[in-house]
Design a protein around this motif. Structure first.
Motif, PDB file in Angstrom:
ATOM      1  N   THR A 266     -38.357  -7.385  49.028  1.00 57.67           N
ATOM      2  CA  THR A 266     -38.069  -7.567  47.603  1.00 57.67           C
ATOM      3  C   THR A 266     -39.338  -7.738  46.790  1.00 57.67           C
ATOM      4  OG1 THR A 266     -37.823  -9.961  47.949  1.00 57.67           O
ATOM      5  CG2 THR A 266     -35.829  -8.609  48.108  1.00 57.67           C
ATOM      6  N   VAL A 267     -40.486  -7.674  47.451  1.00 58.02           N
ATOM      7  CA  VAL A 267     -41.772  -7.851  46.769  1.00 58.02           C
ATOM      8  C   VAL A 267     -42.156  -6.537  46.085  1.00 58.02           C
ATOM      9  CG1 VAL A 267     -44.207  -8.426  47.061  1.00 58.02           C
ATOM     10  CG2 VAL A 267     -42.480  -9.586  48.435  1.00 58.02           C
ATOM     11  N   THR A 268     -42.444  -6.601  44.801  1.00 61.63           N
ATOM     12  CA  THR A 268     -42.887  -5.422  44.061  1.00 61.63           C
ATOM     13  C   THR A 268     -44.357  -5.574  43.706  1.00 61.63           C
ATOM     14  OG1 THR A 268     -42.203  -6.396  41.948  1.00 61.63           O
ATOM     15  CG2 THR A 268     -40.595  -5.028  43.115  1.00 61.63           C
ATOM     16  N   THR A 269     -45.072  -4.464  43.750  1.00 61.42           N
ATOM     17  CA  THR A 269     -46.497  -4.443  43.443  1.00 61.42           C
ATOM     18  C   THR A 269     -46.745  -3.455  42.317  1.00 61.42           C
ATOM     19  OG1 THR A 269     -47.000  -4.930  45.766  1.00 61.42           O
ATOM     20  CG2 THR A 269     -48.806  -4.132  44.398  1.00 61.42           C
ATOM     21  N   SER A 270     -47.476  -3.895  41.315  1.00 60.30           N
ATOM     22  CA  SER A 270     -47.765  -3.026  40.172  1.00 60.30           C
ATOM     23  C   SER A 270     -48.942  -2.115  40.488  1.00 60.30           C
ATOM     24  CB  SER A 270     -48.072  -3.867  38.934  1.00 60.30           C
ATOM     25  OG  SER A 270     -46.957  -4.678  38.591  1.00 60.30           O
ATOM     26  N   GLY A 271     -48.858  -0.894  40.007  1.00 63.30           N
ATOM     27  CA  GLY A 271     -49.932   0.070  40.203  1.00 63.30           C
ATOM     28  C   GLY A 271     -49.918   1.096  39.090  1.00 63.30           C
ATOM     29  N   ALA A 272     -50.600   2.196  39.326  1.00 63.03           N
ATOM     30  CA  ALA A 272     -50.673   3.266  38.333  1.00 63.03           C
ATOM     31  C   ALA A 272     -50.908   4.596  39.035  1.00 63.03           C
ATOM     32  CB  ALA A 272     -51.783   3.003  37.329  1.00 63.03           C
ATOM     33  N   VAL A 273     -50.429   5.652  38.420  1.00 58.66           N
ATOM     34  CA  VAL A 273     -50.652   7.005  38.955  1.00 58.66           C
ATOM     35  C   VAL A 273     -52.128   7.353  38.793  1.00 58.66           C
ATOM     36  CG1 VAL A 273     -50.069   9.436  38.721  1.00 58.66           C
ATOM     37  CG2 VAL A 273     -48.298   7.694  38.397  1.00 58.66           C
ATOM     38  N   TRP A 274     -52.782   7.726  39.882  1.00 60.33           N
ATOM     39  CA  TRP A 274     -54.202   8.078  39.793  1.00 60.33           C
ATOM     40  C   TRP A 274     -54.453   9.565  40.102  1.00 60.33           C
ATOM     41  CZ3 TRP A 274     -57.690   9.769  43.610  1.00 60.33           C
ATOM     42  CH2 TRP A 274     -57.206   9.766  44.921  1.00 60.33           C
ATOM     43  N   GLN A 275     -53.457  10.234  40.651  1.00 64.06           N
ATOM     44  CA  GLN A 275     -53.639  11.661  40.911  1.00 64.06           C
ATOM     45  C   GLN A 275     -52.275  12.344  40.944  1.00 64.06           C
ATOM     46  OE1 GLN A 275     -54.756  13.671  44.858  1.00 64.06           O
ATOM     47  NE2 GLN A 275     -56.737  13.502  43.852  1.00 64.06           N
ATOM     48  N   ILE A 276     -52.193  13.526  40.342  1.00 65.33           N
ATOM     49  CA  ILE A 276     -50.963  14.325  40.319  1.00 65.33           C
ATOM     50  C   ILE A 276     -51.253  15.652  41.009  1.00 65.33           C
ATOM     51  CG2 ILE A 276     -49.218  15.425  38.871  1.00 65.33           C
ATOM     52  CD1 ILE A 276     -49.841  13.352  36.743  1.00 65.33           C
ATOM     53  N   SER A 277     -50.388  16.028  41.912  1.00 64.57           N
ATOM     54  CA  SER A 277     -50.600  17.247  42.682  1.00 64.57           C
ATOM     55  C   SER A 277     -50.706  18.462  41.765  1.00 64.57           C
ATOM     56  CB  SER A 277     -49.456  17.444  43.670  1.00 64.57           C
ATOM     57  OG  SER A 277     -49.586  18.677  44.347  1.00 64.57           O
ATOM     58  N   PRO A 278     -51.736  19.288  41.951  1.00 67.86           N
ATOM     59  CA  PRO A 278     -51.860  20.496  41.124  1.00 67.86           C
ATOM     60  C   PRO A 278     -50.993  21.648  41.606  1.00 67.86           C
ATOM     61  CG  PRO A 278     -53.732  20.321  42.601  1.00 67.86           C
ATOM     62  CD  PRO A 278     -52.890  19.104  42.844  1.00 67.86           C
ATOM     63  N   VAL A 279     -50.318  21.485  42.747  1.00 68.56           N
ATOM     64  CA  VAL A 279     -49.490  22.567  43.288  1.00 68.56           C
ATOM     65  C   VAL A 279     -48.096  22.033  43.576  1.00 68.56           C
ATOM     66  CG1 VAL A 279     -51.444  23.801  44.292  1.00 68.56           C
ATOM     67  CG2 VAL A 279     -50.243  22.092  45.650  1.00 68.56           C
ATOM     68  N   ILE A 280     -47.131  22.947  43.666  1.00 71.67           N
ATOM     69  CA  ILE A 280     -45.738  22.631  43.971  1.00 71.67           C
ATOM     70  C   ILE A 280     -45.368  23.294  45.286  1.00 71.67           C
ATOM     71  CG2 ILE A 280     -43.341  22.861  43.208  1.00 71.67           C
ATOM     72  CD1 ILE A 280     -44.914  20.962  41.504  1.00 71.67           C
ATOM     73  N   ASN A 281     -44.694  22.539  46.147  1.00 68.60           N
ATOM     74  CA  ASN A 281     -44.228  23.097  47.406  1.00 68.60           C
ATOM     75  C   ASN A 281     -43.162  24.153  47.134  1.00 68.60           C
ATOM     76  OD1 ASN A 281     -42.547  23.368  49.878  1.00 68.60           O
ATOM     77  ND2 ASN A 281     -43.944  21.809  50.663  1.00 68.60           N
ATOM     78  N   GLN A 282     -43.369  25.345  47.631  1.00 65.90           N
ATOM     79  CA  GLN A 282     -42.448  26.440  47.355  1.00 65.90           C
ATOM     80  C   GLN A 282     -41.122  26.292  48.082  1.00 65.90           C
ATOM     81  OE1 GLN A 282     -44.390  30.150  48.148  1.00 65.90           O
ATOM     82  NE2 GLN A 282     -45.909  29.908  46.524  1.00 65.90           N
ATOM     83  N   GLN A 283     -41.068  25.447  49.099  1.00 70.74           N
ATOM     84  CA  GLN A 283     -39.828  25.294  49.851  1.00 70.74           C
ATOM     85  C   GLN A 283     -38.859  24.340  49.151  1.00 70.74           C
ATOM     86  OE1 GLN A 283     -39.228  27.181  52.485  1.00 70.74           O
ATOM     87  NE2 GLN A 283     -41.269  28.097  52.320  1.00 70.74           N
TER      88      GLN A 283
END
Length: 390
Positions: A266-283
């Protein structure tokens, strides 16, 4: 006389008092009349209610009362829920940098914090130490030869003006001196190389962090091809590699806040998005958003966790969970419309918050929405709405 005689089956004479039986019957009839009269008065409410009141009350009771709410529009954070795998943000494999050998000592354990340059394991170095001593002795020999060559050059230089030594001999003395000094530098370089090799026998942490794995034991022979002997998470920083759909990836940005909850905790940890994938899996048409989180004991690399990423805010109606119903046709609510009749309104739900469920599509916010008891209503039912401020 008021008596009656008769005989039973055994020819026994029985005398019956007819007046007593008549009195018993009269008393029972009077009691029954009193009970019926009392019941009649109770049903009429004591006889004080007007004659038409009962019919009016019965007609009013057939229209149910329902609690309604006009939600309006509120600012709601747009949250994207996803799942993913926990990992070290920077996972540093540490192996043998030098020629290797037999491991003499292992100084750390998994879960231990280490500093940059701290020794993790020591490889036996007796042979290399002897080589270093030999080279150190060769440096001293080369320095002695260099001093002798320097003295001979200086004496020859003093005698060349008096004609005792030719200039050609002086040039040879100068060359011998320079060669001796060069041999000193070569011996010093060889000694420094050996000492550097000995230093590389110590397996050290490349940066401060948390030891995740230890894959070596004392007595084990290791070399450059032995692979990673330790894994260290730089700075103890972790990340969640969340699998997001193509549409969700398009609305989040680097720096978007997020909360990570490990499975079974039940423990939550705060964070932030630091990288977004530049590609999408085609499957599966998904990409990876990497959410950086600080060290927390409940976050273990390789574990599974859920994440909620806040991707901006939106204006939308907010309803309690009791107002939103669902069936095989989807989510819907009941709206009290014209003539207080119930209408079914299909809706598309959005973010679920502690205050309620955001309605992304289907409501403007100015409708009277049935707050409770919607499961007992049908479209077209007439109701008596009782408004409740949200």
């Amino acid at each position: 006389m008021n008596r009656e005689t008769t005989f039973d089956s055994s020819d026994t004479l029985i005398v019956v008092d007819r007046s007593r039986r008549r009195r018993t019957i009269i008393i029972g009839a009077v009691a029954a009349v009193i009970i019926l009269a009392a019941a009649f008065f109770l049903m009429r409410g004591g006889g004080d209610e007007p004659a038409g009141a009962g019919a009016a009350g019965a007609g009013q009771g057939q229209v149910p009362s329902v609690t309604v709410v006009i939600p309006g529009r509120q600012s709601v954070d747009r949250a994207i829920a996803a799942t993913g795998t926990l990992a070290a943000r920077v996972d540093m494999p540490v192996g043998v940098a030098g020629e290797g050998g037999q491991v003499a000592r292992v100084l750390v354990q998994p879960g231990q914090w280490v500093k940059a340059g701290q020794t993790l394991a020591v490889i036996e170095r007796s042979v290399q130490s002897q080589q270093a001593q030999q080279l150190a002795a060769q440096v001293e020999v080369a320095r002695a030869d260099a001093r002798l060559a320097q003295n001979e050059y200086e004496r020859s230089e003093a005698l060349v003006g008096r004609g005792f030594v030719s200039k050609a001999d002086l040039d040879r003395k100068r060359a011998a001196r320079d060669a001796a000094n060069a041999r000193v530098r070569v011996a010093q370089a060889s000694l420094a190389e050996t000492r550097a090799r000995i230093g590389r026998l110590d397996i050290r942490a490349p940066a401060a962090g948390l030891v995740l794995e230890r894959n070596v034991e004392p007595g084990q022979v290791v070399s450059g091809g032995s692979g990673a002997l330790f894994r260290v998470a730089r700075g103890g920083e972790m990340e969640l590699r969340a699998q997001l759909s193509e549409s969700d990836l398009s609305v989040i940005n680097v720096g978007s806040p997020a909360t990570v909850t490990p499975v079974g905790s039940t423990v939550t940890t705060s964070g932030a998005v630091w990288q977004i994938s530049p590609v999408i899996n085609q499957q599966n048409r998904q990409g990876i958003a990497r959410v950086a989180v600080p060290y927390n004991q409940s976050l273990r690399p390789g574990g599974f966790a859920s994440v909620t990423i806040v991707a901006g805010s939106q204006q939308a109606p907010l309803l309690p969970e009791s107002a939103v119903l669902s069936d095989d046709k989807g989510n819907y609510v009941y709206v009290v419309g014209k003539d207080n009749k119930v209408e079914r309104r299909p809706v598309k739900t959005g973010t679920v918050t502690a205050q309620g469920i955001a309605i992304a599509e289907g409501l403007q916010g100015n409708e009277m929405v049935v707050l409770r008891a919607g499961g007992f209503l049908n479209p077209g039912d007439k109701v008596r709405p009782q408004r409740q401020q949200q």
